[in-house]
Each structure stands twice: as C-alpha cells, then as structure tokens.
Design a protein around this motif. Structure first.
Motif, mmCIF file in Angstrom:
data_model
loop_
_atom_site.group_PDB
_atom_site.id
_atom_site.type_symbol
_atom_site.label_atom_id
_atom_site.label_comp_id
_atom_site.label_asym_id
_atom_site.label_seq_id
_atom_site.Cartn_x
_atom_site.Cartn_y
_atom_site.Cartn_z
ATOM 1 N N SER A 1 -12.108 -10.221 2.063
ATOM 2 C CA SER A 1 -11.628 -9.025 2.540
ATOM 3 C C SER A 1 -12.708 -8.465 2.876
ATOM 4 O O SER A 1 -13.010 -7.733 3.718
ATOM 5 C CB SER A 1 -10.850 -8.383 1.352
ATOM 6 O OG SER A 1 -9.541 -8.974 1.265
ATOM 7 N N VAL B 1 -11.521 -2.965 -1.016
ATOM 8 C CA VAL B 1 -10.695 -2.965 -0.052
ATOM 9 C C VAL B 1 -9.861 -4.692 -0.256
ATOM 10 O O VAL B 1 -10.517 -5.312 -0.447
ATOM 11 C CB VAL B 1 -11.005 -3.233 1.388
ATOM 12 C CG1 VAL B 1 -11.597 -1.758 1.885
ATOM 13 C CG2 VAL B 1 -12.407 -4.198 1.525
ATOM 14 N N TRP C 1 -14.031 -6.694 6.273
ATOM 15 C CA TRP C 1 -14.216 -5.328 6.548
ATOM 16 C C TRP C 1 -16.096 -5.144 7.304
ATOM 17 O O TRP C 1 -16.026 -4.047 8.145
ATOM 18 C CB TRP C 1 -14.347 -4.400 5.173
ATOM 19 C CG TRP C 1 -15.228 -3.188 5.265
ATOM 20 C CD1 TRP C 1 -14.886 -1.962 5.602
ATOM 21 C CD2 TRP C 1 -16.626 -2.919 4.973
ATOM 22 N NE1 TRP C 1 -15.864 -1.192 5.627
ATOM 23 C CE2 TRP C 1 -16.974 -1.736 5.307
ATOM 24 C CE3 TRP C 1 -17.837 -3.761 4.640
ATOM 25 C CZ2 TRP C 1 -18.107 -0.853 5.314
ATOM 26 C CZ3 TRP C 1 -19.162 -3.284 4.617
ATOM 27 C CH2 TRP C 1 -19.195 -1.859 4.966
ATOM 28 N N ASP D 1 -0.462 -5.707 1.828
ATOM 29 C CA ASP D 1 -0.143 -4.991 3.081
ATOM 30 C C ASP D 1 0.788 -3.650 3.148
ATOM 31 O O ASP D 1 1.080 -3.270 2.046
ATOM 32 C CB ASP D 1 0.448 -6.135 4.066
ATOM 33 C CG ASP D 1 0.113 -6.031 5.612
ATOM 34 O OD1 ASP D 1 -0.279 -5.014 5.745
ATOM 35 O OD2 ASP D 1 0.207 -6.892 6.551
ATOM 36 N N SER D 2 0.970 -3.268 4.181
ATOM 37 C CA SER D 2 1.922 -2.076 4.253
ATOM 38 C C SER D 2 3.433 -2.618 4.115
ATOM 39 O O SER D 2 3.557 -3.885 4.273
ATOM 40 C CB SER D 2 1.663 -1.393 5.629
ATOM 41 O OG SER D 2 1.649 -2.195 6.459
ATOM 42 N N GLU E 1 -9.106 -2.079 8.778
ATOM 43 C CA GLU E 1 -8.697 -0.619 9.239
ATOM 44 C C GLU E 1 -9.732 0.043 8.725
ATOM 45 O O GLU E 1 -10.331 1.175 9.398
ATOM 46 C CB GLU E 1 -7.533 -0.393 8.390
ATOM 47 C CG GLU E 1 -7.071 1.154 8.406
ATOM 48 C CD GLU E 1 -6.156 1.721 7.692
ATOM 49 O OE1 GLU E 1 -5.719 3.016 7.297
ATOM 50 O OE2 GLU E 1 -4.957 0.844 7.421
ATOM 51 N N TYR E 2 -10.417 -0.051 7.522
ATOM 52 C CA TYR E 2 -11.479 0.691 7.033
ATOM 53 C C TYR E 2 -12.539 0.445 7.951
ATOM 54 O O TYR E 2 -13.513 1.386 7.999
ATOM 55 C CB TYR E 2 -11.854 0.120 5.628
ATOM 56 C CG TYR E 2 -11.297 1.107 4.419
ATOM 57 C CD1 TYR E 2 -9.871 1.185 4.579
ATOM 58 C CD2 TYR E 2 -11.829 1.623 3.387
ATOM 59 C CE1 TYR E 2 -9.246 1.929 3.456
ATOM 60 C CE2 TYR E 2 -11.291 2.345 2.336
ATOM 61 C CZ TYR E 2 -9.799 2.391 2.459
ATOM 62 O OH TYR E 2 -9.283 3.095 1.508
ATOM 63 N N PHE F 1 1.017 -1.181 0.062
ATOM 64 C CA PHE F 1 -0.227 0.038 0.085
ATOM 65 C C PHE F 1 0.999 1.127 0.089
ATOM 66 O O PHE F 1 1.870 1.193 0.848
ATOM 67 C CB PHE F 1 -0.983 0.014 1.195
ATOM 68 C CG PHE F 1 -2.059 -0.986 1.184
ATOM 69 C CD1 PHE F 1 -2.785 -0.997 0.088
ATOM 70 C CD2 PHE F 1 -2.005 -2.024 1.963
ATOM 71 C CE1 PHE F 1 -3.808 -1.991 0.043
ATOM 72 C CE2 PHE F 1 -3.051 -2.649 2.076
ATOM 73 C CZ PHE F 1 -4.057 -2.901 1.024
ATOM 74 N N THR G 1 -5.478 -6.682 6.223
ATOM 75 C CA THR G 1 -5.435 -5.362 7.193
ATOM 76 C C THR G 1 -5.934 -4.378 6.684
ATOM 77 O O THR G 1 -6.784 -3.366 7.429
ATOM 78 C CB THR G 1 -3.919 -5.038 7.370
ATOM 79 O OG1 THR G 1 -3.373 -4.819 6.095
ATOM 80 C CG2 THR G 1 -3.207 -6.214 7.972
ATOM 81 N N GLN G 2 -6.188 -3.922 5.567
ATOM 82 C CA GLN G 2 -7.076 -2.880 4.866
ATOM 83 C C GLN G 2 -8.442 -2.962 5.203
ATOM 84 O O GLN G 2 -9.079 -2.041 5.850
ATOM 85 C CB GLN G 2 -6.840 -2.569 3.568
ATOM 86 C CG GLN G 2 -7.234 -1.154 2.776
ATOM 87 C CD GLN G 2 -7.085 -1.016 1.355
ATOM 88 O OE1 GLN G 2 -7.655 -1.888 0.674
ATOM 89 N NE2 GLN G 2 -6.564 0.202 0.708
#
Length: 444
Positions: A433, A240, A437, A348-349, A248-249, A227, A244-245
C-alpha cells in the motif's frame, strides 16, 4: 412512494393497510436523519430507534437502505424476542415483484448460506459448552493468583518482575479473548447473562468498557474492512490501507507521514501504542463523555484490585510502571493477532455485497493447532467467527467444512495460511500500500 394494499381477515376487524416499497425507494433512505432497512422482506423505519439500539446507532445505520436479514440473524441470539422491538417500526413490505435481495445480489448464494446457518443450528453448533468457558475463566484467574504468588515468594527483582509481567500479560490477553466471547453473546442462552458477565470480564479483569467495545466492534463485524464504516480501518492518516486509499491519497498529494515507509514505522507505532495509549484514551473519554457510569465503576474496580495487590511490593510509581509495561506487551500480542486476518485482505469502500461475500473478502483463517487456538482465542477461525459471530468458538472447526464447501460451490475464495506467514503478510501488505501511495504521489 410505496403502493397501498389491504390485508383482510375473518375477525371482522378493520383491515390493516400494508404499504409496498421498491428497492429504489428504500435505498433513498440511507441518510443520518432518515434510515430504513429490510429484514425478511419487511421494511422498517429505524430513524428514531437507532439512537436507542443496544448495539449502538452506527452499526444499525450502516445497514440503512439495504437488506439486513443476515446481519440481523448474525447478531441476535433470540431474533423472535427482538421482533417485539421491530414491530412498532414496521412501515410496509417489499413489493411483490421485488427480489428479496438488493443490488442484484446472488439470491441462490444468499439462500444457500441461510440453509447452511439452519444446518449449523440443527447441529447444535450455537450451543456453548459450560465446561469449556468455566475452564477458560479458571485458567485466567489461576494466572492472576500465580502472579501474586510469584512476587510474594520471589520478591521484586528484575527477573522475577519480568516473569510476573509475562504472566500478567498472558492473563490480560486471554481475558481479552474471553470478554470477546461474552460480548458476542456466544456463551449463555440469555443476552442479559452474557451482558452481565461481559461487564465483569472486560471491566473487572481488564479495566475497559463493555459499551465502548460493543459499539466499536459490532461496526467492524457488520462492515469489515469498509472505509467510513469499520472503525478498525480508520487509521487517522497514520497508515494507508488496501489498494484504493493509497492511490487516492497519492493523487491528492496527501502526505501526513511518509507512507512508503509505513511498513517500517508500523513496528514503532501500532503494536507498542494501540492499547497503552490510543485505546486507554478512547475508553476513558468514551465512558465519561457517554456517561457509561456502570462501565466506569467496573473499570475502577480493576484498578483498585490491581493497585491494592501490587503497591505493597512496588509502590505507586513502580506499580504504574509495571501496569504500563504489561499493557505494552499485551498490545503487541493483540495487534499481531487481530490484524493478521484483516490487513492483508481487501480493504475498500462499500460495495454492498451479500453477507457471505463481504465477510469472505475481508477475512482469512490461520491453520489450526492447539497453540494457535489458545494463542489467538480461536480467532484463527476468523472466517467462521465473522459469518457466525454468536457461535461459541469451540464449534468453529465443526462448521468449517460446510463453509468451505459453500465457498467452493460459488467460487468464493477461502484463504487459510500458517501463523508465521500471516504475520509476515501484515508487513507485506503495508509495504504494498505504501508503494502504491508513492507511485501515485509522484506520477499521478
């Protein structure tokens, strides 16, 4: 600050001072206005050079504060030549006590991968076959001619037009894979020759921009599925991705769209619209905004050729509708092929992994067959392509056993699957995903 040192010689000239730096110091220089990186233990300040970098300033910026040795080797077919541009940027070296890799990376794995690359070079796996690429270009041109003959002899009826559209779609898709080869400098020994033919294929055969593609695609290769660094996972809040995203959202109560249904609206948004809408807007705006006038001229030559060819048969509006339909079909082909290797993988980050581990986490392969090789432009060998971007694609199968062996040695997952399962996994990954969310949105 780094420590000073002296480098003497027997020439009688004044000794040049060398500054030594620790990783702690180097890692501080990863800002937009302050970028250092390390290549083969030498430290370079690329802050001002980044804006002039032929591959785009973002791709080099993504490596700031890190050891960029493997990325440097991966993207340049003649590293010795490129060294002349690096020389004025040299500011020092890693301190003698510092490891060659940053952030506790497995130094033995890194060295073994570099040995593997050297083995591939010794096996001439980076040498392209002129016959392969000549025949490949020839079959694309043959389809363009066949399309014209089709409408010339059979007219503009619905059936003939549908067959014509399928032929043009196939030509466009295959030209897309071919421009990818030249864009990665994997055909000619000289970068300049690759760049020239790349502009012809992506510009005159497809109506797109070589510079736009380079600046976007090289980021994806440098930091796949990361990301804020890989533009291919920047979904503009429409989807998304990963594990992890979505959470987070969900925690932030972000609901731009009902993401728990993204695996369903994916069919309505992503495959139909990516090329005919999103990419076309990006390409045209980028060429004008960034003043890529040569790319714009090549793109115009494509549209002139296309409309001169088909307006006599379909008129202006009919030709435009045909082109839009071809882009629509090509977009489906492109999306399913390019996303099957990445969306189901880790997204991921930044985790600052070594080159091998970062590429393996973000990519998977599709089983080999003559059809899969042709249909995907050898992107069914996505792992080998990501590890060695400048390797001609017809050699991927030769280096594959070496890569699998190295992965097995270090317990790195090497994932390969059938083509059909790869397509299904795209949808399954989006559903997973979306469910993550929804759970976070409702309960966290």
């Amino acid at each position: 600050m780094g420590k000073g040192g002296e480098q003497g010689g027997d020439s009688g000239e004044p000794a040049a001072q060398i500054r030594f730096y620790t990783w702690e110091e180097i890692q501080k220089h990863n800002l937009r206005t302050d970028k250092w990186l390390v290549i083969e233990r030498k430290v370079y300040n690329v802050t001002k050079w980044a804006n002039r970098h032929p591959g785009g300033q973002r791709v080099i910026s993504h490596c700031a504060g890190e050891d960029a040795t493997d990325a440097f080797q991966a993207f340049h077919i003649n590293p010795t030549l490129v060294q002349k541009f690096l020389k004025p940027l040299l500011i020092g070296e890693l301190a003698p006590g510092e490891p060659s890799q940053d952030r506790d990376k497995n130094s033995q794995l890194v060295e073994d991968f570099r040995t593997l690359r050297k083995t591939a070079e010794d096996m001439n796996l980076f040498r392209a076959s002129p016959l392969f690429f000549s025949l490949y270009l020839g079959h694309i041109i043959a389809m363009e001619v066949l399309a014209w003959l089709m409408v010339s002899y059979f007219g503009t009826g619905w059936i003939a037009t549908l067959i014509l559209a399928c032929i043009l779609t196939t030509s466009q898709a295959q030209a897309g894979w071919l421009q990818h080869d030249f864009g990665h400098l994997s055909v000619f020994k000289k970068s300049s020759w690759n760049h020239i033919v790349h502009k012809f294929v992506i510009g005159h055969l497809k109506g797109a921009s070589a510079n736009w593609w380079n600046h976007r695609h090289f980021q994806h290769h440098a930091k796949p599925n990361i990301f804020k660094k890989d533009p291919d996972v920047n979904m503009l809040h429409i989807f998304v991705l990963g594990d992890t995203q979505p959470v987070e959202y969900g925690k932030k109560k972000l609901k731009y769209l009902p993401y728990n249904h993204q695996h369903e609206y994916f069919f309505l948004i992503f495959p139909p619209l990516l090329i005919p809408v999103y990419f076309q807007i990006q390409i045209i705006s980028t060429m004008i905004r960034r003043r890529f006038w040569a790319d714009l001229a090549w793109a115009i030559s494509y549209y002139l050729r296309y409309f001169i060819t088909y307006i006599p048969f379909y008129g202006v509006l009919g030709s435009l509708c045909l082109l839009t339909f071809v882009r629509f079909l090509e977009s489906h082909w492109f999306v399913w092929v390019t996303q099957m290797n990445h969306i189901p993988m880790e997204i991921d980050s930044e985790k600052h992994r070594d080159w091998l581990s970062s590429q393996m986490a973000a990519t998977c392969n599709i089983e080999q067959s003559f059809f899969n090789d042709w249909f995907t432009g050898h992107l069914n060998f996505q792992i080998e392509h990501h590890l060695f971007p400048t390797m001609p694609r017809h050699n991927f199968w030769k280096v594959k056993p070496l890569v699998k062996s190295l992965c097995a040695k270090y317990g790195v997952q090497y994932e390969e699957k059938p083509l059909g399962k790869a397509f299904v996994d795209i949808v399954g990954s989006l559903k997973k995903s979306g469910d993550l969310w929804l759970d976070a949105y409702l309960h966290k």
